[in-house]
Scaffold this motif. Structure first.
Motif, PDB file in Angstrom:
ATOM      1  N   LYS A 138       1.297   7.592  -7.008  1.00 34.64           N
ATOM      2  CA  LYS A 138       2.296   6.184  -7.510  1.00 34.64           C
ATOM      3  C   LYS A 138       1.753   5.278  -7.084  1.00 34.64           C
ATOM      4  O   LYS A 138       1.462   3.878  -7.500  1.00 34.64           O
TER       5      LYS A 138
ATOM      6  N   PHE B 122       1.930  10.803  -3.988  1.00 35.09           N
ATOM      7  CA  PHE B 122       1.990   9.261  -3.609  1.00 35.09           C
ATOM      8  C   PHE B 122       1.446   8.541  -3.860  1.00 35.09           C
ATOM      9  O   PHE B 122       0.974   7.962  -4.375  1.00 35.09           O
TER      10      PHE B 122
ATOM     11  N   LEU C  20       8.875   9.264  -2.628  1.00 36.49           N
ATOM     12  CA  LEU C  20       7.599   9.001  -2.865  1.00 36.49           C
ATOM     13  C   LEU C  20       7.204   8.060  -2.929  1.00 36.49           C
ATOM     14  O   LEU C  20       6.295   6.694  -2.781  1.00 36.49           O
ATOM     15  N   GLN C  21       8.169   7.260  -4.182  1.00 33.71           N
ATOM     16  CA  GLN C  21       7.900   5.427  -4.610  1.00 33.71           C
ATOM     17  C   GLN C  21       8.430   5.031  -3.272  1.00 33.71           C
ATOM     18  O   GLN C  21       7.551   3.615  -3.574  1.00 33.71           O
TER      19      GLN C  21
ATOM     20  N   SER D 155       4.896   4.832  -1.418  1.00 36.56           N
ATOM     21  CA  SER D 155       3.997   3.641  -2.467  1.00 36.56           C
ATOM     22  C   SER D 155       4.381   2.728  -2.139  1.00 36.56           C
ATOM     23  O   SER D 155       3.812   1.941  -1.892  1.00 36.56           O
TER      24      SER D 155
ATOM     25  N   TYR E 152       2.434  16.823  -3.305  1.00 33.75           N
ATOM     26  CA  TYR E 152       3.534  15.570  -2.366  1.00 33.75           C
ATOM     27  C   TYR E 152       2.700  15.074  -2.540  1.00 33.75           C
ATOM     28  O   TYR E 152       3.075  13.159  -2.348  1.00 33.75           O
ATOM     29  N   TYR E 153       1.549  14.984  -1.187  1.00 35.15           N
ATOM     30  CA  TYR E 153       1.066  13.549  -1.313  1.00 35.15           C
ATOM     31  C   TYR E 153       0.070  13.309  -1.924  1.00 35.15           C
ATOM     32  O   TYR E 153      -0.046  11.945  -2.439  1.00 35.15           O
TER      33      TYR E 153
ATOM     34  N   CYS F 299       8.645  11.701   5.283  1.00 35.61           N
ATOM     35  CA  CYS F 299       8.060  12.573   5.175  1.00 35.61           C
ATOM     36  C   CYS F 299       8.792  14.121   5.575  1.00 35.61           C
ATOM     37  O   CYS F 299       8.921  14.919   4.773  1.00 35.61           O
TER      38      CYS F 299
END
Length: 810
Positions: free
Chosen positions: A636, A633, A569-570, A573, A629-630, A520
């Protein structure tokens, strides 16, 4: 008597109307007066009354006729009187017109005489003025020649100004020989006067006389001579200023020749000190001789700057090997400070014409410092070395921090990114003060290089690798060199390759809480670098020369930071997906064949809920500064999870009726949990920040899972109805999916082949009938029974009970 009175009353009340409805005939009128025979006895009285009324009417008629005759006679008399008055008035008007014409003729004659007198007066006045001006011109020319011979420049300046003013009035008369000759004499006298004054200055300031102080007579002579030059053609003034400036700078040229040690950059302030002292001496000794608007001191300073610029170019070319940033930057700094000093001291009037576009700025800027522009690559190279040291220092600090394993309470932007951009800002300000052309382009390229270095060495290198102690330093160094050389392709390919490495390391594993916070922090830092890089690009484009603006492009670096964010982010996830893997495996391994009616959701669902509720709040808290961005996530994760959940449903076979109901209950439960998951424990009353795209993804994906389970509750016999229900429930028809559903129901092979054949025929029929309306139902509604049968009421009731149970449970 009573009858007569009655008849009279009837006559008085009668009103004869013009309308057809009330109009009476003579007979009706008589019958109305004499309605019976008895009434005829009073006929004489009635006749008398009528005669009396007729007599009254005849009298009124006669009186009206007489009165009309009287009015007619009076009108005729009045008309005759009016006609006579009109004739008299017409006569008077005619007489007035004649008199007006005579008056107008008299006025025209008077006006014509007045105009003639005015013209005569004007011509006489103009002639007198011109004769007077001619007299002034002739006399002034004579006086000017005499004062020039006697060098009485004070009187000559006053006379010359008057002569030139008067001479302008004779511009249209220069074709007259006398005026032409007089004009030529004046021009010749002015030329002689200008050359004479220039000669006086040269004679006064010859080298042999420079040590002598000026006498009062010389001061007056030269000062008054300057007044004359101010009136004469500008060329004499320019010649005097040019000669004087060259004379004042002779000493400077001799002292600071390029072969002298004092001419080198490390002693550039000696040049400026010389000018400051020399201007003080000049203004004290002879500066007062010249009119203030001549700005002689400024002219000397401007010429000094031009000479200095050329001298510095020459000396830097000659001693280029000795030039380095430690010599160059102090020299530039001192030259810039000197230009600011000139701006404070002088108005800039002598050079403002040449720099009209910079009237509100320092017009002295660049007069000297422009000479350094071609050598600023030395400055850029020095900044390149500084940035290299700075990035390596960041790497060391990051490594030490990782080794110390210092866990922060919350994800933060790396402090090194702020330090890097602060250094960029300082360099940018300094470079703009030196040049806004090619050196600024080179500095921008250096900025881009170390943005890529920072992205790879600091951000990518700090992404945690689960279960691997291998460092990425060597691979990243190769990536950096490749990126610097080939740009976008290397950046994109290296990012794609690295994410595959991380995903492979993460296979069947999950990040710990500290590792999630670290990722993060990388996301926050990458986002900060992306936004600040865009601002940096815009600022450089604002400051750079417009012809070079296209050379400023930081899209590659922005793409790299965006790619790092997307990769992180990937990874998050994928980590949460792996955390759910054990529960999903339990889902597959459950014995579904003999399961009865459900009373609540399965244990694996509880495990999934627990896993999500442990991971999502932590990630949301650490990405609270970048909610977009959250949500990415979450998007995804839910796309991958729903795909895996549906895939696992197909692996649960064979299914009993109760098992299908149990999975349907589980799917409803997960659907509700997933819809609330992004805001878990963070839901604000009256506010929903969950994006609609996320909600649509969950509803679409989990509805498909529900449809798969609902079709499993439909009996396979009759086959036609089973296929028909499949086509009603599913908008997108897929043969492989249909076969998987058949396998989950545990249908015998012969029945399966029949269902598949019916499915194919239905597909062909729908393809041929393009107007067929496909309809996807979210819930199975009761169907009307027909000969072949449908979803039976028994199954319909079971589904209703199941949905009621789901509603109560949720």
């Amino acid at each position: 008597m009573d009858i007569a009175q009655h008849v009279n009353n009837i006559l008085e009340k009668m009103v004869i109307s013009n309308s057809p409805q009330t109009e009476l005939t003579n007979i009706e009128y008589i019958n109305k007066i004499f309605p019976n025979e008895q009434s005829l006895s009073n006929i004489d009285e009635v006749l008398k009354i009528l005669k009396d009324k007729i007599g009254v009417l005849d009298k009124e008629i006669r009186e009206a006729i007489c009165s009309q005759k009287t009015v007619e006679e009076n009108g005729r008399k009045t008309l005759e009187n009016a006609r006579g008055l009109i004739i008299n008035l017409s006569t008077v008007i005619h007489e007035i017109k004649n008199q007006a014409k005579q008056s107008e003729k008299i006025v025209d004659e008077i006006t014509c005489n007045i105009k003639q007198l005015d013209n005569a007066k004007r011509n006489l006045t103009l002639s007198i003025i011109m004769l007077n001006n001619l007299h002034i011109l002739v006399q002034g020319t004579f006086i000017l020649k005499e004062t020039a011979k006697k060098r009485q420049y004070g009187t000559a300046s006053k006379t010359l100004q008057g002569i030139l003013d008067v001479l302008k009035q004779f511009d249209r008369f220069k074709h007259i020989p006398h005026i032409s000759k007089l004009t030529s004499d004046i021009d010749e006298t002015c030329n002689q006067l200008g050359e004479q004054i220039l000669g006086d200055f040269r004679e006064t300031f010859e080298s042999k006389n420079m040590t002598k102080s000026l006498s009062q007579n010389q001061i007056q002579l030269l000062a008054e001579g300057c007044l004359v030059l101010s009136i004469l053609e500008p060329k004499y003034k320019r010649q005097l200023i040019t000669w004087l400036v060259d004379l004042e700078l002779v000493e400077y040229k001799a002292l600071f020749q390029d072969n002298q040690d004092i001419a080198w950059l490390d002693k550039i302030d000696t040049r400026f000190s010389w000018l400051k002292k020399h201007l003080i001496v000049f203004e004290d000794k002879i500066g007062f001789l010249f009119p203030p608007n001549w700005e002689i001191s400024e002219c000397i300073a401007v010429e000094f700057c031009k000479i200095t610029r050329q001298d510095l170019i020459q000396v830097m070319n000659n001693r280029f090997i000795e030039l380095d940033v430690n010599i160059l930057l102090p020299a530039i700094s001192k030259a810039t400070a000197f230009e600011k000093l000139l701006h404070q001291r002088f108005s800039g009037a002598t050079i403002r014409q040449e720099k009209a576009s910079f009237q509100s700025k320092n017009v002295f800027s660049g007069l000297i410092t422009n000479c350094f522009e071609n050598y600023l690559n030395i400055y850029v190279d020095a900044q390149d070395k500084n940035f290299d040291k700075l990035v390596n220092q960041f790497v060391e600090e990051q490594t030490k921090q990782s080794m110390n394993n210092q866990e922060s309470t919350k994800a933060e932007i790396f402090s090194s990114s702020g330090k890097l951009f602060t250094q960029y800002k300082n360099c940018l300000i300094q470079c703009i003060s030196l040049s806004n052309r090619l050196p600024l382009v080179l500095l921008s390229n250096t900025f881009q290089k170390y943005l890529r270095e920072y992205a790879h060495k600091i951000l990518q290198n700090t992404i945690p690798r689960v279960g691997s102690n291998v460092s990425l330093a060597s691979s990243l160094s190769n990536t950096i060199s490749n990126t610097s050389a080939s740009g976008v392709f290397s950046a994109a390919s290296s990012a794609a390759g690295l994410i595959q490495i991380f995903l492979k390391d993460l296979d069947n594993k999950s990040y710990t809480n500290p590792e999630i916070k670290q990722i993060c922090s990388i996301i926050l830092t990458s986002n900060y670098c992306l936004e600040t890089t865009q601002q940096l690009e815009k600022k450089i484009q604002e400051k750079i020369d417009p012809s070079l603006i296209e050379k400023i492009n930081m899209n590659v670096e922005c793409d790299i930071f965006h790619g790092i964010t997307s990769n992180c982010l990937q990874l998050l996830s994928h980590s949460v997906e792996n955390s759910c893997e054990q529960a999903l495996n339990t889902m597959i391994k459950t014995q579904w064949a003999n399961m009865g009616t459900p009373i609540g959701h399965s244990q694996y669902v509880s495990s999934l809920i627990l896993t999500c509720h442990q991971s999502f709040p932590l990630i949301r808290e650490n990405l609270s500064d970048v909610p977009n961005y959250y949500h990415q996530f979450c998007q995804k994760f839910v796309e991958a999870f729903i795909s895996k959940f549906i895939s696992n449903i197909f692996k649960c076979k064979p299914l009993s009726q109760g098992a299908a109901e149990q999975l349907l209950l589980d799917a409803h439960t997960m659907k509700k949990i997933l819809l609330e998951l992004p805001e878990y424990k963070f839901i604000n009353v009256g506010h929903n920040s969950i994006p609609s795209s996320y909600t649509n993804t969950v509803i679409t994906g989990m509805t498909k899972a529900e449809m798969i389970l609902k079709i499993l509750l439909v009996p396979a016999s009759p086959a036609e109805m089973f296929v028909e229900n499949y086509f009603k429930l599913f908008q997108e028809k897929d043969m492989n999916e249909f076969q998987k559903i058949i396998e989950m129901k545990g249908i015998r092979k012969s029945e399966s082949l029949t269902l598949i054949e019916l499915f194919k025929k239905k597909m062909i029929h729908n393809y041929e009938n393009k107007n067929l309306d496909y309809k996807t139902e979210i819930q199975i509604s009761e169907s009307e029974p027909n000969e072949s049968g449908s979803i039976s009421s028994i199954h319909s009731n079971r589904i209703k009970k199941l949905e009621k149970l789901i509603k109560n449970r949720l």
